[in-house]
Design an enzyme around this catalytic site. Structure first.
Site, PDB file in Angstrom:
ATOM      1  N   ASP A 203       4.717  64.516   0.994  1.00  0.00           N
ATOM      2  CA  ASP A 203       4.039  63.228   0.897  1.00  0.00           C
ATOM      3  C   ASP A 203       2.690  63.273   1.602  1.00  0.00           C
ATOM      4  O   ASP A 203       2.449  64.123   2.459  1.00  0.00           O
ATOM      5  CB  ASP A 203       4.880  62.141   1.585  1.00  0.00           C
TER       6      ASP A 203
ATOM      7  N   MET B  82       2.499  48.830   5.064  1.00  0.00           N
ATOM      8  CA  MET B  82       1.788  48.808   3.779  1.00  0.00           C
ATOM      9  C   MET B  82       1.184  47.431   3.508  1.00  0.00           C
ATOM     10  O   MET B  82       1.232  46.928   2.385  1.00  0.00           O
ATOM     11  CB  MET B  82       2.730  49.213   2.631  1.00  0.00           C
TER      12      MET B  82
ATOM     13  N   LYS C 199       1.079  59.683  -2.526  1.00  0.00           N
ATOM     14  CA  LYS C 199       0.598  58.455  -3.152  1.00  0.00           C
ATOM     15  C   LYS C 199      -0.410  57.801  -2.211  1.00  0.00           C
ATOM     16  O   LYS C 199      -0.256  57.848  -0.996  1.00  0.00           O
ATOM     17  CB  LYS C 199       1.744  57.487  -3.408  1.00  0.00           C
TER      18      LYS C 199
END
Length: 206
Positions: A6, A136, A28
């Site tokens: 990741d 996030m 991502k």
């Protein structure tokens, strides 16, 4: 044999791998997911079924808003044995990196961790005691602060944003629910970051 990594994983570990290890980058970024979760699941299963030893290298605790549970389930459904090595969630470790404990005697006896995306139960979150930690949530910081105040949280409640916890650009931005969005805009705050709301912010290392 294979490391599926990741963006927020401890990527310095990749430098220590043997040259013949196959590294698959599935990182991502906000609003940009070049490899879907279904494809990540497929990659893990395909390499394992081919007889390779696979490491899924993630950051923090992959079972706290990290899709780790989905990946384990996909492997087990495919008959692939899995060993989980627990991590420490950024919801706790990143505030600690700047001196903010998520609980502290006399200030907070509990903490709540949520995804900072749309669709949250703002009336409930605004009523909760203790510390609120949002992951996030940078892109919706202004809306988050507005919703919390609109549903009863004191606009003077301390708030902080910790960017890139334990990374080379770690930075702390402190304000209140009334000011944190403007403070973040002025400083150009960007992900990855952890947002902390509550009296424990007053303990931060300034």
């Amino acid at each position: 044999d294979v490391v599926v990594v990741d963006r927020l994983a401890p990527r310095v570990l990749l430098d220590e791998l043997d040259a013949d290890v196959d590294v698959v980058d599935v990182g991502k970024t906000p609003g940009h997911h070049p490899v879907t979760q279904d494809e990540i699941n497929r990659i893990l299963v395909a390499h394992a079924r081919a007889g390779r030893r696979v490491v899924r290298l993630k950051g923090g605790d992959p079972f706290v808003l990290g899709r780790g549970g989905e990946e384990v389930a996909a492997c087990r459904e495919a008959g692939v044995p899995v060993e989980v090595v627990p991590g420490v969630t950024s919801a706790v470790s990143v505030p600690a990196a700047v001196g903010i404990p998520v609980t502290h005697r006399g200030l907070a006896r509990q903490f709540t961790v949520v995804s900072g995306h749309d669709g949250l139960d703002w009336p409930t979150l605004a009523r909760l005691e203790g510390t609120l930690v949002l992951l996030m949530g940078v892109s919706l910081l202004r809306e988050t602060a507005w919703h919390l105040v609109a549903h009863g949280r004191d606009p003077a409640t301390p708030a902080a944003v910790v960017e890139d916890g334990y990374g080379p650009r770690q930075r702390l931005t402190v304000g209140t629910l009334a000011t944190i969005a403007d403070c973040a805009d002025e400083r150009g705050v960007r992900p990855p970051a952890v947002i902390v709301v509550g009296d424990v912010v007053r303990l931060a290392d300034r």
